[in-house]
Enzyme design. Structure first.
Site, mmCIF file in Angstrom:
data_model
loop_
_atom_site.group_PDB
_atom_site.id
_atom_site.type_symbol
_atom_site.label_atom_id
_atom_site.label_comp_id
_atom_site.label_asym_id
_atom_site.label_seq_id
_atom_site.Cartn_x
_atom_site.Cartn_y
_atom_site.Cartn_z
ATOM 1 C CG HIS A 173 -8.776 -0.225 5.229
ATOM 2 N ND1 HIS A 173 -8.442 -0.460 3.914
ATOM 3 C CD2 HIS A 173 -8.317 1.013 5.493
ATOM 4 C CE1 HIS A 173 -7.813 0.572 3.422
ATOM 5 N NE2 HIS A 173 -7.712 1.489 4.367
ATOM 6 C CG ASP A 174 -10.844 3.522 4.425
ATOM 7 O OD1 ASP A 174 -10.298 3.564 5.538
ATOM 8 O OD2 ASP A 174 -10.231 3.722 3.358
ATOM 9 C CG ASP A 177 -2.148 0.724 1.132
ATOM 10 O OD1 ASP A 177 -2.141 1.765 0.475
ATOM 11 O OD2 ASP A 177 -3.167 0.261 1.696
ATOM 12 C CD GLU A 193 -8.523 5.366 -0.895
ATOM 13 O OE1 GLU A 193 -7.565 6.149 -0.849
ATOM 14 O OE2 GLU A 193 -9.364 5.283 0.015
ATOM 15 C CG ASP A 239 -3.845 6.011 1.085
ATOM 16 O OD1 ASP A 239 -4.856 5.363 1.395
ATOM 17 O OD2 ASP A 239 -3.538 7.105 1.614
HETATM 18 C C1 NOJ Z 1 -7.334 6.055 2.480
HETATM 19 C C2 NOJ Z 1 -7.131 4.883 3.380
HETATM 20 O O1 NOJ Z 1 -7.825 3.787 2.870
HETATM 21 C C3 NOJ Z 1 -7.587 5.293 4.751
HETATM 22 O O2 NOJ Z 1 -7.642 4.209 5.637
HETATM 23 C C4 NOJ Z 1 -6.659 6.376 5.247
HETATM 24 O O3 NOJ Z 1 -7.111 6.833 6.505
HETATM 25 C C5 NOJ Z 1 -6.623 7.554 4.268
HETATM 26 N N1 NOJ Z 1 -6.475 7.133 2.905
HETATM 27 C C6 NOJ Z 1 -5.466 8.464 4.583
HETATM 28 O O4 NOJ Z 1 -4.276 7.852 4.220
#
Ligand code: NOJ
Length: 613
Positions: free
Chosen positions: A388-389, A168, A329, A269
């Site tokens: 995970h978000d 990542d 992402e 990311d």
């Molecule tokens: C996206 C990531 O998936 C998330 O978990 C993170 O908090 C933010 N970017 C900041 O890096």
């Protein structure tokens, strides 16, 4: 304007999530599968053989050898990807936090599941303000996860298992503890001052109205040099200045450093936040406030700026030297925006994630419209139903009563569509969200700040449920995050024993993906397009066709399928997989009645006169 991942997607999704814990697993699935030497298997073996021979004959070419099959498909199109949140997957040393050795110990499980590549969320040294998304050294492993030697070992073991490793890459920002930022903030004349975005305030106010994605102004006052620095996320995550070529060169070099170590690619990311308007134009303010009490804004000048495409092209140039893949992402509002990330000349991301799917409601017509649009774009789709978000897919698509059946339907759909799927750990066993009940229990800082509207992301990051032993056998210590009570039923060991479990359903589906050529590169043909309840489609390749029919409603549905116009014979099918036992031995699909939420998958024979079509 493109949506950013929390403001316009996660939050609505979180609110919409139907939470129905403690539902007993369903007992109604019925699986039939034949394995054998199919055309797809043959592609794999010929590709692997060729690649190996070339690599042996010319060692210098090893890094660059292309693993394309004889139809020109690159390796990542064949692969099933699986996201691992390393804190939560498997703890090998009893400190309550997952680690690389823990992941290594579970590669057998992943192989048996049918996974070909794992994306490990950040495991680099980090103060862990954002659980690793605040990197303080891009070329090392955080002690809590192990060492570089552990990583190399994992990499070697992965190779043995045929599992590639994707890291990542946090490209938008670093930790404020990264030596680059430490230097940058030391003085206005520091070497690295221009590696970040420093600006004067306007009187006593920040330079403009930009708002952080994680709450509060996006500008942080720094006493030492009396200027503000910009952060799209937490103040401890200052944004890198991608207009500075030294930043770009260094970051490109970092990818190369990992490729040389054997990494097969990166998930990038927050790529859509790389650039901001250098003129600092104020973002348009929208009505209302968000969960943090900030005014809603359209992130027009901080998000999805066109300059990002130049960076993606350069990153791709490096990746191509190593046959590596770039996953984005990419939170987008529509398919046209998503398409742009592939690059006009297919020279940017090979795998921009279709995260729009995660925001759709469980409905045959809604999914059909989206799948049609994605396929019509002509690109290779990348389907994702959880990460995970966002709230776990079991809760998000579930109706509170049939969540297990719906989890199987979602798998039946996104694992049989044209494209590459990316799974999220635990989805295959029906893991559920477990949000904190009290503010004082929250670990994710945005949950503390936004409580109670925003409870943070702890709920979707709970430890993997390996068995019904204490702590779900994730750790011998005290797990960093609470294991939900549902682990006693929903766990790998239990589900391996139950042929009707969600886990078995996933395993059979993933096996099918690897054996049915039509499921791999067959075209997508929507069927019965007016049916609001049943999603039906064909996957058609030269010699084969597979039909997928999913009842997405809570009532039985009679389905009439006319396949003759597609050169196929609806009376000559071989059932491959179904959740409905009465259809197990079915050899015809011209007319079938599907039980509520039933899924049915079959290989279809050609019609006798198909040669004329
Ligand atoms: C996206 C990531 O998936 C998330 O978990 C993170 O908090 C933010 N970017 C900041 O890096």
């Amino acid at each position: 304007m493109a949506a950013c991942f929390l403001r316009e997607y996660t939050r609505p999704v979180r609110r919409a999530a139907a939470c129905s814990a403690n539902i007993e697993p369903s007992r109604n699935s019925d699986v039939i599968l034949e394995r054998g030497d199919t055309p797809l298997r043959r592609y794999f073996s010929s590709t692997v053989l060729l690649t190996t021979l070339v690599a042996f004959a010319c060692p210098g070419l090893r890094a660059q050898s292309k693993s394309k099959d004889d139809r020109g498909h690159p390796w990542y199109q064949h692969a099933v990807f699986y996201e691992i949140y390393p804190r939560s997957f498997m703890d090998s040393n009893g400190d309550g936090i997952g680690d690389l050795k823990g992941i290594a110990s579970r590669l057998n499980y992943l192989k048996a599941l049918g996974v070909d590549a794992i994306w490990i969320a950040p495991c680099f040294p980090s103060p862990q303000v954002d659980f690793g998304y605040d990197v303080s050294d891009y070329e090392n492993i955080d002690k809590m996860y192990g060492t570089l030697a552990d990583f190399d070992k994992l990499q070697r073991l992965g190779k043995k298992h045929g599992i590639k490793i994707i890291l990542d890459f946090v490209v938008n920002h670093t930790s404020d503890q990264h030596p680059w930022f430490v230097d940058s903030r030391a003085s206005r004349t520091s070497n690295k001052r221009d590696w970040y975005i420093w600006r004067d305030g306007v009187g006593k106010n920040p330079p403009n109205n930009w708002i952080s994605n994680f709450g509060g102004p996006a500008w942080q006052w720094d006493e030492r040099t009396s200027q503000y620095y910009y952060h799209y996320f937490y103040p401890q995550q200052p944004d890198l200045n991608w207009h500075n070529p030294a930043v770009a060169d260094t970051m490109f070099g970092t990818t190369e450093w990992w490729y040389r170590r054997g990494v097969a690619g990166f998930r990038l990311d927050a790529v859509d936040a790389l650039f901001e308007d250098p003129n600092l134009t104020n973002d348009p303010v929208l009505p209302g406030v968000d969960a943090y009490g900030d005014p809603n804004v359209n992130h027009k000048y901080t998000h999805n700026l066109p300059e990002v495409h130049g960076v993606l092209k350069s990153l791709r140039g490096v990746a191509d030297k190593y046959d590596a893949v770039l996953i984005g992402e990419t939170w987008t509002d529509n398919v046209a925006q998503l398409r742009a990330y592939y690059g006009a000349d297919h020279d940017e991301l090979q795998m921009p994630m279709d995260l729009m799917l995660t925001g759709l409601k469980f409905s045959a017509s809604v999914f059909r419209a989206h799948i049609d649009a994605v396929n019509a774009s002509g690109e290779w789709p990348v389907f994702v139903i959880g990460n995970h978000d966002i709230v776990r897919s079991w809760n998000r698509y579930g109706d509170g009563t049939h969540n297990d059946e719906i989890a199987k339907d979602m798998a039946a759909m996104y694992l049989t569509l044209r494209g590459t799927p990316i799974m999220y750990y635990g989805e295959e066993i029906g893991m559920q969200n477990n949000d904190p009940q009290r503010r004082e229990d929250v670990k994710d800082p945005i949950g503390k700040l936004g409580w109670p509207k925003e409870k943070g992301r702890d709920g979707e990051r709970t430890p993997m449920q390996w068995s019904d032993a204490p702590n779900a056998a994730f750790s011998n210590g005290i797990p960093w995050n609470v294991v939900p009570e549902t682990y006693k039923t929903y766990n790998v060991a239990n589900e391996l024993k139950d042929p009707n479990s969600i886990l078995h359903w996933y395993k059979k589906l993933l096996a099918l993906r690897h054996t049915e050529a039509a499921l791999f590169d067959g075209s997508y043909v929507a069927l019965n397009e007016k049916d609001p309840n049943v999603l039906a489609y064909l996957r058609k390749s030269d010699g084969e066709a597979v039909i997928v029919v999913i009842n997405m409603s809570a009532t039985p549905q009679k389905v009439m399928l006319d396949l003759s116009s597609h050169g196929l014979n609806a009376d000559s099918v071989k059932t491959l997989l179904t959740t409905q036992s009465s259809l197990r031995n079915s050899s015809a699909v011209a007319q079938i009645t599907l039980e509520p939420f039933a899924a049915y998958i079959a290989r279809v024979g050609k019609s006798r006169d198909s040669a004329h079509r």
